[in-house]
Design a protein around this motif. Structure first.
Motif, short mmCIF file in Angstrom:
data_model
loop_
_atom_site.label_atom_id
_atom_site.label_comp_id
_atom_site.label_asym_id
_atom_site.label_seq_id
_atom_site.Cartn_x
_atom_site.Cartn_y
_atom_site.Cartn_z
N UNK A 88 12.53 -30.35 -37.76
CA UNK A 88 11.14 -29.96 -37.93
C UNK A 88 10.31 -30.54 -36.78
N UNK A 89 9.72 -29.67 -35.97
CA UNK A 89 8.97 -30.12 -34.79
C UNK A 89 7.86 -31.09 -35.17
N UNK A 90 7.12 -30.77 -36.23
CA UNK A 90 6.01 -31.64 -36.64
C UNK A 90 6.52 -33.02 -37.03
N UNK A 91 7.59 -33.06 -37.83
CA UNK A 91 8.12 -34.34 -38.29
C UNK A 91 8.76 -35.12 -37.15
N UNK A 92 9.49 -34.44 -36.29
CA UNK A 92 10.18 -35.11 -35.19
C UNK A 92 9.18 -35.74 -34.24
N UNK A 93 8.12 -35.02 -33.91
CA UNK A 93 7.14 -35.61 -33.00
C UNK A 93 6.38 -36.76 -33.67
N UNK A 94 6.02 -36.59 -34.94
CA UNK A 94 5.32 -37.67 -35.64
C UNK A 94 6.19 -38.93 -35.71
N UNK A 95 7.47 -38.76 -36.02
CA UNK A 95 8.36 -39.91 -36.12
C UNK A 95 8.48 -40.64 -34.78
N UNK A 96 8.55 -39.88 -33.70
CA UNK A 96 8.63 -40.50 -32.38
C UNK A 96 7.34 -41.28 -32.09
N UNK A 97 6.20 -40.69 -32.42
CA UNK A 97 4.93 -41.40 -32.22
C UNK A 97 4.89 -42.69 -33.06
N UNK A 98 5.31 -42.58 -34.31
CA UNK A 98 5.25 -43.73 -35.22
C UNK A 98 6.16 -44.86 -34.72
N UNK A 99 7.39 -44.52 -34.36
CA UNK A 99 8.32 -45.55 -33.89
C UNK A 99 7.84 -46.17 -32.58
#
Length: 365
Positions: A269-280
């Motif tokens: 999921x593009x939205x989830x993948x980018x958010x997770x990268x930002x969060x980490x």
């Protein structure tokens, strides 16, 4: 010979390791050269991915492929092969032989550099081994690195081959992350082995003890952020949600859990993948700054303090590059720089953990 003195838990830790000899330094320098080559390889791989060049060579020819096409007939043969895959039909149809050459050369350079790394490592290993210059206890580790390097070549082709499947215009994100992760592992082992040869002493000050758990946790976070970045690259997720800090006006983007089962969102999921990268990445930055503040407050001048501050600096540099790459919609030069500095972050983490190693008690005879 008198008995060894009993260990006093209240006595200061001392290092019994001798300074590196000339042989150990030579092996360490060789390993650092190979590590630098792997670093360049990761950056070159980023450029290859961002320009869509990675699928331009449809053959895995470890020996014959060392040389580029030498005549027009060979260029046309390779171009005809490329025209059979979906990337050509869906992305580059009609761009001609000159357009094909434009993407071919970057992928060829990427593969050639990988072959050169293998040659430098295998040649150096043979040289030191035949001269009996491999330090005691390091032979197996160096052979394992040779095996891992060969495996990386096979994994690279395994990744590229996924881009030839029907309806695909890029490689599998999963295979990309495996390829990236193995490259990072190789770099980390090369660097840590070189450091253990150059600085065998475990001389971290006693004040470093409370910082070790946070340092290990922060190093783990940056590795997770890098692997999450691999999924961002594989899904081309950086071309969406090009605002910061919010994503389409929301902290957590709409559609974060759109896929079922939920685990698919973490890698598809593009939205989830980018958010997770930002969060980490954000958690890594905060942890690195806390670590630096504690180092300034508690550690005396020395390697451990410098490593803590340097690590925080390179983490924040990478964070800023990540934001700039996102806001500028991933220009090739900035995306390549971002991927290259990621390796510097990993290097900073390895140096930090090495400088904070727990000293061993001295044994006196």
């Amino acid at each position: 010979m008198p008995d060894a003195m009993p260990f006093d838990a209240h006595a200061p830790y001392l290092s019994t390791a001798a300074a590196p000899d000339r042989r150990s330094r030579a092996v360490a320098v060789w390993l650092l050269v190979v590590a630098a080559m792997v670093w360049a390889m990761v950056a070159l791989g980023g450029a290859t991915r961002l320009t869509g060049s990675g699928l331009s060579i449809m053959e895995w020819a470890p020996f014959r492929g060392t040389l580029p096409p030498m005549n027009e007939a060979e260029w046309n043969r390779l171009y005809d092969l490329y025209r059979t895959i979906p990337q050509y039909e869906l992305v580059n149809r009609g761009f001609g032989l000159e357009g094909f050459k434009g993407i071919f050369w970057l992928e060829w350079a990427h593969r050639f550099w990988g072959r050169l790394i293998g040659l430098v490592f295998a040649g150096g290993l043979a040289w030191f081994w035949l001269r009996g210059a491999i330090p005691k206890g390091y032979g197996r580790r160096l052979v394992l690195l040779l095996v891992l390097g060969g495996l990386q070549g096979a994994v690279g082709w395994f990744m590229v081959a996924s881009g030839f499947e029907a309806d695909r215009t890029a490689v599998s994100p999963w295979r990309l992350v495996i390829h990236l992760g193995l490259a990072l592992l190789l770099f980390a082992v090369l660097l840590s082995t070189a450091l253990s040869l150059l600085r065998p002493r475990r001389d971290a000050p006693p004040e470093a003890a409370p910082l070790r758990p946070l340092a290990h946790a922060t190093a783990g976070l940056v590795v997770l952020a890098m692997l999450a970045g691999g999924f961002v690259a594989g899904l081309r997720a950086g071309f969406d949600y090009n605002t910061f800090p919010l994503m389409d006006g929301r902290l957590v983007p709409e559609g974060y859990a759109a896929l079922s089962p939920f685990g698919r969102n973490l890698v598809e999921n593009i939205a989830a993948v980018q958010f997770n990268h930002r969060l980490l990445a954000t958690l890594s930055g905060v942890a690195a700054l806390v670590l630096a503040a504690l180092a300034l407050a508690r550690l005396p001048q020395g390697a451990a303090r410098r490593a803590s501050l340097g690590f925080a600096g390179v983490v924040m540099l990478q964070y800023g590059l990540g934001v700039a790459t996102l806001l500028n919609v991933v220009p090739v030069w900035l995306g390549t720089l971002h991927q290259g500095v990621a390796v510097a972050v990993l290097g900073g983490a390895i140096i930090l953990l090495h400088s904070l190693r727990r000293p061993r008690p001295a044994i006196r005879e």
